[in-house]
Design an enzyme around this catalytic site. Sequence first.
Site, PDB file in Angstrom:
ATOM      1  N   CYS B 170       0.813  -1.226   0.000  1.00 24.54           N
ATOM      2  CA  CYS B 170       0.000   0.000   0.000  1.00 24.54           C
ATOM      3  C   CYS B 170       0.844   1.272   0.000  1.00 24.54           C
ATOM      4  CB  CYS B 170      -0.934  -0.019   1.196  1.00 24.54           C
ATOM      5  SG  CYS B 170      -1.815  -1.578   1.315  1.00 24.54           S
ATOM      6  N   HIS B 310      -2.578   7.370   6.781  1.00 28.72           N
ATOM      7  CA  HIS B 310      -2.811   6.092   6.077  1.00 28.72           C
ATOM      8  C   HIS B 310      -4.130   5.510   6.560  1.00 28.72           C
ATOM      9  CE1 HIS B 310      -2.025   2.319   4.109  1.00 28.72           C
ATOM     10  NE2 HIS B 310      -2.246   1.668   5.240  1.00 28.72           N
ATOM     11  N   GLU B 321      -0.822   3.778  13.959  1.00 35.90           N
ATOM     12  CA  GLU B 321      -0.447   5.028  13.283  1.00 35.90           C
ATOM     13  C   GLU B 321      -0.612   6.220  14.227  1.00 35.90           C
ATOM     14  OE1 GLU B 321      -2.431   5.895   9.596  1.00 35.90           O
ATOM     15  OE2 GLU B 321      -1.163   7.648   9.222  1.00 35.90           O
ATOM     16  N   LYS B 342      -9.579   7.622   3.033  1.00 38.78           N
ATOM     17  CA  LYS B 342     -10.030   6.267   2.668  1.00 38.78           C
ATOM     18  C   LYS B 342     -11.481   6.065   3.084  1.00 38.78           C
ATOM     19  CE  LYS B 342      -5.567   3.877   2.726  1.00 38.78           C
ATOM     20  NZ  LYS B 342      -4.611   4.876   3.257  1.00 38.78           N
ATOM     21  N   PHE B 406       1.937  -3.839   3.727  1.00 39.06           N
ATOM     22  CA  PHE B 406       2.432  -5.179   4.055  1.00 39.06           C
ATOM     23  C   PHE B 406       3.941  -5.204   3.824  1.00 39.06           C
ATOM     24  CE2 PHE B 406      -1.610  -7.887   3.051  1.00 39.06           C
ATOM     25  CZ  PHE B 406      -2.206  -7.381   4.183  1.00 39.06           C
TER      26      PHE B 406
END
Lengths: 277, 419
Positions: B170, B310, B321, B342, B406
């Site tokens: 990502c 993120h 985070e 997102k 990842f």
Amino acid sequence: MELSIGIVGGQSGAFRRADLQRLRTELRLQDGQALPHAFVRHAEDQTIAALAVALQTLRSLPEPLPQADRWGVLAAPEYFGREATFGSLRRYSQEGPSAISPHLIPNHCLHSLAGSLSVLLGCHGPNYGVGGGPNQFAELLWAGLCETAQGPAPGYWLVATGWRQVAEDFWPATAESDICLALALAVCRAQDCTCKCLATLSWRPWPTLFDPERSLCETVSLDTFIRAFHQAPGGSSCEEEGAVTRWYIQEVGVLEFRRTARGFDQETGSAVREVAA
Amino acid sequence: MNGSNGVWITGVGLASPLGYDLAQFTESLLAGRCAIQRVTKMQIEGHPSQIAAELKHIPRPTELDETFWQSCAPLEQLALWCVVRALQEADLWRQREAIRIGVVLGLGAEWPYFWERAWFAWEHERIAPHRPAALVVQRQNARIPQAPLVHRICDRLGIRGPRLTVAAACASGNYALGLARQWIRSARVEVCLAGGCDLPVTPLSMSCFGNLRALSRRNDNPQGACRPFDRQRDGFVMGEGGAVFVLESEQHARRRGAAPLAAIVGFGASSDASHLVIPSNDPHPTAEALRRALADARIAPDEIDYLNAHAPGTPAGDRCEARVIQLVFQEAAKRVPVSSTKSMTGHGVTAASALEAAVCIGALRAQAIPPTINLEDPDPECDLCHVPRQARPAKLRIVASNSFGFGGNNTMLILRRVA
């Protein structure tokens, strides 16, 4: 502007499927520990091959890599995760979504090899996958040169893997005789490195914009690069001149691999050899 | 502030369910529109998560002919759209063959995408050999290509500089931008195209992420499903799209009279070296990426006017985070506005960080901060200066975007407004 980096260690290997299966249980990390169970179970074959040559490189170094925990990892596998993907597709068609392993994407996508090495070697520098398709080994060397020369880490692992023969068929048919090639190079900025460089890798651009008609250009492959390491004839895609091997890469320029006087030989413990061919 | 070797962004091509250009995309985000709906592109019954922000249409640039376009798979169409539009926006389309243009594309699952398409086309053929003629096109563009996508695109468009496919899950788009900036600063290329594209709403990725329990299962409430930093969050929602940017040196851009959208002033990356999937409980390795970006930009944390997090909406990811932001920003964490877009775009996976770089540029241009929609009950473990539910006007000079992935990947990109 020319770029140049030092290669402080490197190993290559050629592994049959049976070797890789065996290595899953036999490989030992630097601290002597066996591989984590989840890794043994879910890792792609190319990851095992890459880890084997990286560990072999570490063992062969005359002295430990400086600030090894701050190194980065760039990895260029070829058709990574193909078998697992087709196996999963078959299961999906037969049994539906619940049959798909949650480990598929974490372990079988282009980022996975670099990520796995970063975890298993304890490298906190940047890690990412490069290329992923056929004939993208040059991308690893190019990215490795740029990243090493300008990146934040004191050194990088440049790792490439690929099956010697890739089935052209729609889905992969595996054979016991298939050979997986793997190469691991430990590289750093030549001027900063406290280790002795065994070879240098340098790049210079074409003087003008590349002419697509130029017939000289042929891409460097993993196979021909390993041959240069072995000091074996490299074939038509490179130009050899004593300790220097050159590749002319159409979009990039000229890549030059130059052995230093110290060279790769058994005496230094850093000889490049076929592990299980 | 890092003023030397300035690298400007002078063009952007993007495709998202929320818009096909920067203005439309920004307007949607500032209006708090959510692109998440029930999945329609594939048979979704039986999947744990049945919702996504799908990209249902990819426009064809008029410069590419219809026959060629139909021969391309949607992922290739998406990348072509973004690259062509970026070059056009930067006013470089006509000169593209005469200058050294590099390309760095974040494509994390290029080959699995083509294998999956080929498999389902083959299976469909096997099960229903006498298919309607309309499906013939689908079969043609389901072939597994011989060459990598980035090479096919460059060859098709006559782009002759170095090209690179990068995959950091990502964080791929941020890596692409970071590398492209390196190439520009060291004059390896005159211009560089960089970004990321992904179409992850496929049977395998929906199954894999679903079975990993990473996806929200709020199937009955798609618009309210993605809830970054909210106490009730239960996972991310898949999203699709792509964004490609034109990067060039400030001098190069000035010489040709190009208008900057923003300057890239900082990039930092690090690895957790802890686990392939689960973010590390130790915030220090991730903090290192943020510190590198801040040092690269030569700014203090409190000089950041907006941080695009993120924050995918997973319980562990958002909490980790928040801890990292608190560690690096210290007191400034209470003042620097943070949002996760997102909640509206879904998680574009390999494309996420490129799309979020576009969010940041849109915010700089609009002088407004897009919100985290669905943030109704902030998690006390994610105690940050949130921008919940509604956009907020703000004076923005420097903005940053976090992207993690990842493989233990951590990145931060910092952009500055160019007056």
